[in-house]
Design a protein around this motif. Structure first.
Motif, PDB file in Angstrom:
ATOM      1  N   THR A   1      56.244  30.855 -37.896  1.00 25.89           N
ATOM      2  CA  THR A   1      56.262  29.663 -38.697  1.00 25.89           C
ATOM      3  C   THR A   1      56.514  29.877 -40.321  1.00 25.89           C
ATOM      4  O   THR A   1      56.217  30.810 -40.461  1.00 25.89           O
ATOM      5  N   GLU A   2      56.913  28.807 -40.911  1.00 31.07           N
ATOM      6  CA  GLU A   2      56.909  28.992 -42.288  1.00 31.07           C
ATOM      7  C   GLU A   2      55.476  29.555 -43.020  1.00 31.07           C
ATOM      8  O   GLU A   2      55.355  30.393 -43.804  1.00 31.07           O
ATOM      9  N   GLN A   3      54.470  29.088 -42.421  1.00 31.51           N
ATOM     10  CA  GLN A   3      53.072  29.161 -42.927  1.00 31.51           C
ATOM     11  C   GLN A   3      52.856  30.592 -42.481  1.00 31.51           C
ATOM     12  O   GLN A   3      52.217  31.302 -43.248  1.00 31.51           O
ATOM     13  N   THR A   4      53.238  31.298 -41.489  1.00 31.15           N
ATOM     14  CA  THR A   4      52.943  32.639 -41.127  1.00 31.15           C
ATOM     15  C   THR A   4      53.746  33.552 -42.048  1.00 31.15           C
ATOM     16  O   THR A   4      53.144  34.457 -42.628  1.00 31.15           O
ATOM     17  N   ILE A   5      54.961  33.323 -42.298  1.00 31.30           N
ATOM     18  CA  ILE A   5      55.755  34.022 -43.163  1.00 31.30           C
ATOM     19  C   ILE A   5      55.217  34.195 -44.401  1.00 31.30           C
ATOM     20  O   ILE A   5      54.856  35.341 -44.984  1.00 31.30           O
ATOM     21  N   THR A   6      54.496  32.959 -45.110  1.00 31.35           N
ATOM     22  CA  THR A   6      53.907  32.902 -46.346  1.00 31.35           C
ATOM     23  C   THR A   6      52.422  33.762 -46.374  1.00 31.35           C
ATOM     24  O   THR A   6      52.371  34.464 -47.327  1.00 31.35           O
TER      25      THR A   6
ATOM     26  N   ILE B   1      53.890  40.196 -31.660  1.00 30.09           N
ATOM     27  CA  ILE B   1      55.164  39.966 -31.108  1.00 30.09           C
ATOM     28  C   ILE B   1      55.931  41.245 -30.889  1.00 30.09           C
ATOM     29  O   ILE B   1      56.036  42.147 -31.836  1.00 30.09           O
ATOM     30  N   ASP B   2      56.391  41.415 -29.918  1.00 30.78           N
ATOM     31  CA  ASP B   2      57.030  42.671 -29.310  1.00 30.78           C
ATOM     32  C   ASP B   2      58.498  42.296 -28.847  1.00 30.78           C
ATOM     33  O   ASP B   2      58.756  41.424 -28.067  1.00 30.78           O
ATOM     34  N   ILE B   3      59.625  42.622 -29.668  1.00 34.86           N
ATOM     35  CA  ILE B   3      60.889  42.422 -29.318  1.00 34.86           C
ATOM     36  C   ILE B   3      61.607  43.509 -28.695  1.00 34.86           C
ATOM     37  O   ILE B   3      61.849  44.584 -29.709  1.00 34.86           O
TER      38      ILE B   3
ATOM     39  N   LYS C   1      66.606  38.272 -36.621  1.00 35.23           N
ATOM     40  CA  LYS C   1      66.766  36.916 -36.587  1.00 35.23           C
ATOM     41  C   LYS C   1      65.924  36.404 -35.547  1.00 35.23           C
ATOM     42  O   LYS C   1      65.276  35.522 -35.972  1.00 35.23           O
ATOM     43  N   ARG C   2      65.735  37.050 -34.470  1.00 36.09           N
ATOM     44  CA  ARG C   2      64.947  36.606 -33.176  1.00 36.09           C
ATOM     45  C   ARG C   2      63.531  36.673 -33.829  1.00 36.09           C
ATOM     46  O   ARG C   2      62.608  35.831 -33.371  1.00 36.09           O
ATOM     47  N   PHE C   3      63.283  37.696 -34.283  1.00 36.76           N
ATOM     48  CA  PHE C   3      61.802  37.957 -34.519  1.00 36.76           C
ATOM     49  C   PHE C   3      61.501  36.806 -35.768  1.00 36.76           C
ATOM     50  O   PHE C   3      60.168  36.287 -35.506  1.00 36.76           O
ATOM     51  N   PHE C   4      62.179  36.552 -36.798  1.00 37.33           N
ATOM     52  CA  PHE C   4      61.923  35.545 -37.807  1.00 37.33           C
ATOM     53  C   PHE C   4      61.695  34.187 -36.904  1.00 37.33           C
ATOM     54  O   PHE C   4      61.073  33.230 -37.571  1.00 37.33           O
ATOM     55  N   ASP C   5      62.436  33.983 -36.013  1.00 32.89           N
ATOM     56  CA  ASP C   5      62.534  32.492 -35.390  1.00 32.89           C
ATOM     57  C   ASP C   5      61.255  32.550 -34.649  1.00 32.89           C
ATOM     58  O   ASP C   5      60.950  31.453 -34.320  1.00 32.89           O
TER      59      ASP C   5
END
Length: 64
Positions: free
Chosen positions: A52-57, A12-14, A45-49
């Motif tokens: 998914t919750e699974q990816t963050i975990t 992911i590149d923002i 905020k855009r990055f974390f949007d």
């Protein structure tokens, strides 16, 4: 990876671009610092949007 292991996933590149109005050099410094803080918040905020919750975990984040 550096240890020769292989991982599959998504990159992911923002990019964040801010157009500044025509201002003097004296106005530029305070405008940049305040603007950078606001841009960081929006970009974060855009990055974390994008995640998914699974990816963050799975990334096992550490909050300081």
């Amino acid at each position: 990876m550096a240890d020769k292991s292989v991982r599959e996933g998504v990159i992911i590149d923002i990019d964040t671009i801010r157009n500044l109005r025509s201002i003097s050099i004296e106005e530029l410094e305070p405008e940049l610092y305040g603007g950078l803080d606001r841009l960081h918040i929006v970009s974060k905020k855009r990055f974390f949007d994008c995640l998914t919750e699974q990816t963050i975990t799975r990334l096992e984040p550490e909050y300081g």
